[in-house]
Design a protein around this motif. Structure first.
Motif, PDB file in Angstrom:
ATOM      1  N   PHE A  92      30.678  82.507  36.802  1.00 24.48           N
ATOM      2  CA  PHE A  92      31.871  81.760  36.415  1.00 24.48           C
ATOM      3  C   PHE A  92      33.072  82.288  37.200  1.00 24.48           C
ATOM      4  O   PHE A  92      33.155  83.473  37.507  1.00 24.48           O
ATOM      5  CB  PHE A  92      32.147  81.892  34.919  1.00 24.48           C
ATOM      6  N   ALA A  93      33.994  81.388  37.493  1.00 23.91           N
ATOM      7  CA  ALA A  93      35.185  81.782  38.235  1.00 23.91           C
ATOM      8  C   ALA A  93      36.425  81.227  37.546  1.00 23.91           C
ATOM      9  O   ALA A  93      36.412  80.116  36.997  1.00 23.91           O
ATOM     10  CB  ALA A  93      35.118  81.272  39.678  1.00 23.91           C
ATOM     11  N   ALA A  94      37.473  82.028  37.569  1.00 28.51           N
ATOM     12  CA  ALA A  94      38.786  81.529  37.181  1.00 28.51           C
ATOM     13  C   ALA A  94      39.418  80.901  38.418  1.00 28.51           C
ATOM     14  O   ALA A  94      39.212  81.375  39.531  1.00 28.51           O
ATOM     15  CB  ALA A  94      39.650  82.667  36.660  1.00 28.51           C
ATOM     16  N   VAL A  95      40.150  79.822  38.230  1.00 27.75           N
ATOM     17  CA  VAL A  95      40.830  79.157  39.337  1.00 27.75           C
ATOM     18  C   VAL A  95      42.321  79.163  39.052  1.00 27.75           C
ATOM     19  O   VAL A  95      42.749  78.809  37.939  1.00 27.75           O
ATOM     20  CB  VAL A  95      40.326  77.711  39.529  1.00 27.75           C
ATOM     21  N   ALA A  96      43.077  79.581  40.015  1.00 29.86           N
ATOM     22  CA  ALA A  96      44.525  79.678  39.839  1.00 29.86           C
ATOM     23  C   ALA A  96      45.104  78.360  39.329  1.00 29.86           C
ATOM     24  O   ALA A  96      44.783  77.289  39.851  1.00 29.86           O
ATOM     25  CB  ALA A  96      45.177  80.068  41.163  1.00 29.86           C
ATOM     26  N   ASP A  97      45.924  78.441  38.295  1.00 31.60           N
ATOM     27  CA  ASP A  97      46.645  77.295  37.728  1.00 31.60           C
ATOM     28  C   ASP A  97      45.726  76.265  37.066  1.00 31.60           C
ATOM     29  O   ASP A  97      46.160  75.126  36.810  1.00 31.60           O
ATOM     30  CB  ASP A  97      47.502  76.591  38.796  1.00 31.60           C
ATOM     31  N   LYS A  98      44.472  76.617  36.782  1.00 35.19           N
ATOM     32  CA  LYS A  98      43.547  75.707  36.107  1.00 35.19           C
ATOM     33  C   LYS A  98      43.172  76.290  34.741  1.00 35.19           C
ATOM     34  O   LYS A  98      42.810  77.467  34.638  1.00 35.19           O
ATOM     35  CB  LYS A  98      42.270  75.498  36.929  1.00 35.19           C
ATOM     36  N   PRO A  99      43.229  75.482  33.675  1.00 36.21           N
ATOM     37  CA  PRO A  99      42.928  75.994  32.337  1.00 36.21           C
ATOM     38  C   PRO A  99      41.434  76.065  32.031  1.00 36.21           C
ATOM     39  O   PRO A  99      41.052  76.576  30.987  1.00 36.21           O
ATOM     40  CB  PRO A  99      43.607  74.968  31.425  1.00 36.21           C
ATOM     41  N   MET A 100      40.586  75.554  32.933  1.00 27.47           N
ATOM     42  CA  MET A 100      39.162  75.480  32.657  1.00 27.47           C
ATOM     43  C   MET A 100      38.373  76.467  33.521  1.00 27.47           C
ATOM     44  O   MET A 100      38.812  76.878  34.593  1.00 27.47           O
ATOM     45  CB  MET A 100      38.643  74.058  32.877  1.00 27.47           C
ATOM     46  N   ARG A 101      37.203  76.819  33.026  1.00 25.91           N
ATOM     47  CA  ARG A 101      36.304  77.749  33.702  1.00 25.91           C
ATOM     48  C   ARG A 101      35.460  77.012  34.737  1.00 25.91           C
ATOM     49  O   ARG A 101      34.915  75.947  34.462  1.00 25.91           O
ATOM     50  CB  ARG A 101      35.402  78.402  32.648  1.00 25.91           C
ATOM     51  N   LEU A 102      35.331  77.597  35.927  1.00 26.46           N
ATOM     52  CA  LEU A 102      34.554  76.986  36.997  1.00 26.46           C
ATOM     53  C   LEU A 102      33.150  77.605  37.032  1.00 26.46           C
ATOM     54  O   LEU A 102      33.003  78.820  37.121  1.00 26.46           O
ATOM     55  CB  LEU A 102      35.233  77.211  38.357  1.00 26.46           C
ATOM     56  N   VAL A 103      32.144  76.746  36.958  1.00 26.33           N
ATOM     57  CA  VAL A 103      30.757  77.186  37.105  1.00 26.33           C
ATOM     58  C   VAL A 103      30.417  77.209  38.592  1.00 26.33           C
ATOM     59  O   VAL A 103      30.705  76.260  39.317  1.00 26.33           O
ATOM     60  CB  VAL A 103      29.790  76.236  36.363  1.00 26.33           C
ATOM     61  N   VAL A 104      29.797  78.301  39.039  1.00 23.06           N
ATOM     62  CA  VAL A 104      29.380  78.440  40.437  1.00 23.06           C
ATOM     63  C   VAL A 104      27.874  78.651  40.463  1.00 23.06           C
ATOM     64  O   VAL A 104      27.350  79.583  39.856  1.00 23.06           O
ATOM     65  CB  VAL A 104      30.084  79.625  41.123  1.00 23.06           C
ATOM     66  N   GLN A 105      27.150  77.776  41.157  1.00 26.25           N
ATOM     67  CA  GLN A 105      25.702  77.880  41.288  1.00 26.25           C
ATOM     68  C   GLN A 105      25.351  77.728  42.761  1.00 26.25           C
ATOM     69  O   GLN A 105      25.707  76.731  43.383  1.00 26.25           O
ATOM     70  CB  GLN A 105      25.001  76.757  40.506  1.00 26.25           C
ATOM     71  N   ALA A 106      24.648  78.706  43.315  1.00 24.58           N
ATOM     72  CA  ALA A 106      24.295  78.640  44.731  1.00 24.58           C
ATOM     73  C   ALA A 106      22.838  79.031  44.934  1.00 24.58           C
ATOM     74  O   ALA A 106      22.369  80.026  44.389  1.00 24.58           O
ATOM     75  CB  ALA A 106      25.197  79.571  45.546  1.00 24.58           C
ATOM     76  N   VAL A 107      22.143  78.209  45.699  1.00 23.46           N
ATOM     77  CA  VAL A 107      20.780  78.504  46.145  1.00 23.46           C
ATOM     78  C   VAL A 107      20.746  78.235  47.641  1.00 23.46           C
ATOM     79  O   VAL A 107      20.835  77.088  48.076  1.00 23.46           O
ATOM     80  CB  VAL A 107      19.727  77.628  45.440  1.00 23.46           C
ATOM     81  N   GLY A 108      20.660  79.280  48.422  1.00 24.86           N
ATOM     82  CA  GLY A 108      20.726  79.092  49.863  1.00 24.86           C
ATOM     83  C   GLY A 108      22.051  78.463  50.248  1.00 24.86           C
ATOM     84  O   GLY A 108      23.117  78.848  49.765  1.00 24.86           O
ATOM     85  N   ALA A 109      21.998  77.459  51.095  1.00 28.35           N
ATOM     86  CA  ALA A 109      23.222  76.817  51.577  1.00 28.35           C
ATOM     87  C   ALA A 109      23.766  75.788  50.594  1.00 28.35           C
ATOM     88  O   ALA A 109      24.868  75.276  50.782  1.00 28.35           O
ATOM     89  CB  ALA A 109      22.967  76.148  52.926  1.00 28.35           C
ATOM     90  N   ARG A 110      22.998  75.471  49.535  1.00 21.91           N
ATOM     91  CA  ARG A 110      23.444  74.464  48.558  1.00 21.91           C
ATOM     92  C   ARG A 110      24.262  75.146  47.461  1.00 21.91           C
ATOM     93  O   ARG A 110      23.764  76.015  46.754  1.00 21.91           O
ATOM     94  CB  ARG A 110      22.254  73.723  47.960  1.00 21.91           C
ATOM     95  N   ILE A 111      25.508  74.757  47.343  1.00 22.04           N
ATOM     96  CA  ILE A 111      26.400  75.343  46.352  1.00 22.04           C
ATOM     97  C   ILE A 111      26.982  74.227  45.487  1.00 22.04           C
ATOM     98  O   ILE A 111      27.469  73.217  45.986  1.00 22.04           O
ATOM     99  CB  ILE A 111      27.553  76.127  47.023  1.00 22.04           C
ATOM    100  N   GLU A 112      26.925  74.425  44.181  1.00 18.17           N
ATOM    101  CA  GLU A 112      27.476  73.458  43.230  1.00 18.17           C
ATOM    102  C   GLU A 112      28.568  74.145  42.411  1.00 18.17           C
ATOM    103  O   GLU A 112      28.381  75.270  41.938  1.00 18.17           O
ATOM    104  CB  GLU A 112      26.375  72.949  42.292  1.00 18.17           C
ATOM    105  N   THR A 113      29.698  73.493  42.264  1.00 18.45           N
ATOM    106  CA  THR A 113      30.770  73.991  41.408  1.00 18.45           C
ATOM    107  C   THR A 113      31.276  72.864  40.522  1.00 18.45           C
ATOM    108  O   THR A 113      31.346  71.715  40.965  1.00 18.45           O
ATOM    109  CB  THR A 113      31.955  74.550  42.226  1.00 18.45           C
ATOM    110  N   TYR A 114      31.589  73.193  39.284  1.00 16.73           N
ATOM    111  CA  TYR A 114      32.200  72.211  38.383  1.00 16.73           C
ATOM    112  C   TYR A 114      32.848  72.953  37.215  1.00 16.73           C
ATOM    113  O   TYR A 114      32.465  74.077  36.879  1.00 16.73           O
ATOM    114  CB  TYR A 114      31.164  71.201  37.864  1.00 16.73           C
ATOM    115  N   PHE A 115      33.837  72.333  36.614  1.00 13.62           N
ATOM    116  CA  PHE A 115      34.506  72.898  35.439  1.00 13.62           C
ATOM    117  C   PHE A 115      33.719  72.501  34.195  1.00 13.62           C
ATOM    118  O   PHE A 115      33.448  71.320  33.976  1.00 13.62           O
ATOM    119  CB  PHE A 115      35.947  72.392  35.346  1.00 13.62           C
ATOM    120  N   ASP A 116      33.343  73.501  33.356  1.00 10.17           N
ATOM    121  CA  ASP A 116      32.515  73.167  32.190  1.00 10.17           C
ATOM    122  C   ASP A 116      33.283  73.191  30.880  1.00 10.17           C
ATOM    123  O   ASP A 116      33.008  72.417  29.978  1.00 10.17           O
ATOM    124  CB  ASP A 116      31.283  74.070  32.113  1.00 10.17           C
TER     125      ASP A 116
END
Length: 362
Positions: free
Chosen positions: A290-314
């Motif tokens: 999980f990542a915090a994003v500056a000026d965003k109230p929601m938590r960012l999910v980070v999922q990476a497998v090799g070169a494929r990376i998915e991010t979204y606020f959950d």
């Protein structure tokens, strides 16, 4: 007394197990489902992600996280006591779902359902193995036996064991149902190649194989298989069982993990691009967290497998919750030494701050 059905969801790192289970919970059709989530690394990412799915079936009291090690190695210490607690509330449950670590052997876990304390009240409805169809179609887990033999002959001192290949085969050997996930990333030829690889790994045993995109499958496909796999698992032996006949304890010395911590992410797009470069340079297998994003109230999910990376606020950050970036990094033991961990952690911290890591300029 009617037994509680349990489904074991297994599959390699990043295949989409947690996404599939999250979708299952959101479309459970009124079923009361308890979850046991086992992770490699102690961040508790998968359990936290499932608790935040927004459905009634994602209650915190229904999710049990086991982060002390691989569940297949800690059956007596972790799994059996957890099952006994769930059995005590059996009248409140319709189903139990167990998500194994991506590094787990399903065989010893399924065999543990034969323990008297468990067998009297629970049965394995089925083992569902989730496969990354895109990776398999690209041949990520395919061994060239002729080339390996030639390499061994040329340099007998080299160790050419491929733990990823063995894990892939063992998880398929244990399966009652194989889900070819990420089908949207491959064409007809790629899907055919993935099916062929699954059939080869199954060793001649007929398996039901279904495609999936984003883990979206009806609950009726995943639940109600009725296999009673605890009575069948002895005939689906893992590589470890075949090689050692049960005489040597299974471990995960081939893999290591650590947690990289950083401050809020300044720019998500730049962070993602830098993370992709980092994964390629350091040969990292998996990154999740999980990542915090500056000026965003929601938590960012980070999922990476090799070169494929998915991010979204959950979800929104909870009151009092530390707004920080914490990522589990998983890699091969011989690549993820102390120096590599320090280098990767510094790189991630720099990326989060919006800086160009010093190692990136090398």
């Amino acid at each position: 007394m009617q037994k509680i059905p349990a489904t074991v969801v297994t599959g390699f790192l990043g295949a989409g197990k947690t996404t599939l289970i999250r979708n299952l919970l959101q479309n459970a059709g009124g079923r009361r489902i308890a979850l046991i989530v086992n992770e490699f690394g102690d961040l508790g990412f998968d359990g936290d992600l499932l608790k935040g799915c927004g459905a009634e079936t994602c209650r915190e009291e229904d999710v049990v996280e086991l982060t002390n090690g691989c569940i297949c190695c800690t059956v007596a210490d972790d799994f059996i006591p957890t099952m006994e607690k769930l059995i005590e509330r059996a009248d409140q449950l319709d189903h139990i779902v167990i998500e194994t670590s991506g590094l787990a052997l399903p065989q010893p876990l399924v065999a543990a359902f034969n323990w008297p304390e468990v067998k009297a009240r629970v049965t394995v409805d089925g083992v569902v193995t989730v496969i990354d169809a895109a990776a398999v179609a690209a041949g990520r887990f395919a061994d060239d036996e002729d080339r390996l033999a030639a390499a061994r002959e040329a340099d007998a001192s080299l160790d050419h064991d491929n733990p990823l290949e063995e894990l892939f085969e063992d998880q398929i050997r244990a399966a009652d149902l194989v889900v070819l996930n990420k089908a949207d990333l491959v064409g007809t030829d790629g899907m055919a190649a993935a099916r062929e690889a699954v059939e080869a790994a199954a060793g001649g045993r007929a398996l039901k194989v279904v495609p999936s995109s984003g883990g979206r499958l009806a609950a009726e496909v995943l639940l109600g298989i009725g296999a009673g796999t605890e009575d069948l698992i002895a005939s689906r032996r893992s590589h470890h069982e075949i090689e050692h006949e049960g005489g040597v304890a299974h471990d995960h010395d081939d893999f290591d993990s650590f947690i990289a911590e950083a401050g809020p992410v300044a720019d998500v797009a730049a962070f993602t691009a830098g993370l992709r470069d980092l994964i390629a340079r350091e040969d990292v297998l998996r990154v999740k967290g999980f990542a915090a994003v500056a000026d965003k109230p929601m938590r960012l999910v980070v999922q990476a497998v090799g070169a494929r990376i998915e991010t979204y606020f959950d979800r929104a950050w909870k009151p009092g919750e530390a707004r920080e970036t914490r990522l589990v990094v998983i890699g091969l033991h011989d690549r993820l030494d102390g120096a590599a961990e320090a280098r990767i952690a510094a790189w991630i911290a720099a990326l989060a701050a919006g800086e160009r890591p010093a190692s990136a300029a090398a």
